[in-house]
Design an enzyme around this catalytic site. Sequence first.
Site: not given
Ligand code: AMP
Length: 394
Positions: A38, A202, A351, A374
């Site tokens: 940063r 999610k 992220g 964010g």
């Molecule tokens: P996010 O913060 O929503 O972008 O999610 C990122 C996280 O999603 C990472 O830690 C990944 O390990 C998880 N992830 C991606 N694909 C899968 C999956 N098929 N099952 C469980 N976790 C997942």
Amino acid sequence: MYNKLTVEDVEVKGKRVLVRCDFNVPLDAEGNITDENRIVGAMPTIEYLVNNGAKVILCSHMGKPKGEPVPSLSLAPVAERLSEKLGKKVVFAADDNVVGENAKAAVAAMNDGDVVLLQNTRYRKEETKNVDEFSQELASLADLFVNDAFGTAHRAHCSNVGVTKYVQPAVAGYLIGKEIDYLGNAVNSPVRPLVAVLGGSKVSSKISVIENLLKKVDKLIIGGGMAYTFFAAQGKTTGTSLLEPDYIDYAKKMLDAAGDKIVLPVDTVITEKFDNDAPAKVVEGDIPDGWMGLDIGPKSIELFKGVLADAKTVVWNGPMGVFEMPNFAKGTNEIAQLLADIDATTIIGGGDSVAAVNQAGLGDKMSHISTGGGASMEFLEGKELPGVVALTDK
Ligand code: AMP
């Protein structure tokens, strides 16, 4: 969408310029900076101002001192590192109230090209509440304001938004300027085809991103854990994979509305346990009882590559599988590699996808890696960023 003045549009020589940076760097137990990315990111704006004869007053938050002086979250180590990088002394104004006697005296003594760093802005409880009094104090030090902290652009605080009420013009630094150029143009006036790749865990956390992007993209690829809620919406079984039952109807509506714009995986790497060493196999379509999907399969990789091959602009947010486990990182790594190879503007939006691209050693092959998790999500959701809105229009 945004057409804001930048540091290059204004006269800075001899001016006292307050610059909001993002010096929220990680420190170890001894107070050593463990990752200086940063600080490196802030250098172009600081060097430009120094070289053009401004009196440069830097400010930033670090961590969450919750409105009180917390010595372990002092910006003193940043002043030292900045001095080394600039090859000139950066005066640290160690006021617990940020704009105190030290800051005022240091600013009064400045010559053109000098640099002063203020104490952690979150030592003041007013900062995150955007209270006028602290904004006015900050503004009283300066003739001109520069915001270069994209990571906090989605928040309205004294040091990025409130201050602009009292010191004008308020202009964008190079980091924020680049974020606006890439994220803004990619989403609002892209060179087409524009393809978005969404993944991660999610659907629920990315609903606004999906809705906003569907209005703008030519194709939306969905992988990662969020794909299984869409599988369920298509009537497929998902075994013990990540699933958000409350969002199946929503996913159905999205699929109906989007037609063939949404591209989903056609095969899945599955295991019986959430474990890197668990025996894995690939299935097409339904995921059997007792099995969970942890990565996209080889046919999906080929399908996604086909869609991406013609893209001229790609925005990527979220991994294709559990990339933290090497045996389930293939889908994510292959997409990262493809983005590195194709002749397109490639934008990595915050992220985990940033971590994935860097893990694959491909960071410097992308057109733009957003520095604000964010803030870049909110940009992709089509929301206005208060820290950018507050800057002076061209
Ligand atoms: P996010 O913060 O929503 O972008 O999610 C990122 C996280 O999603 C990472 O830690 C990944 O390990 C998880 N992830 C991606 N694909 C899968 C999956 N098929 N099952 C469980 N976790 C997942």
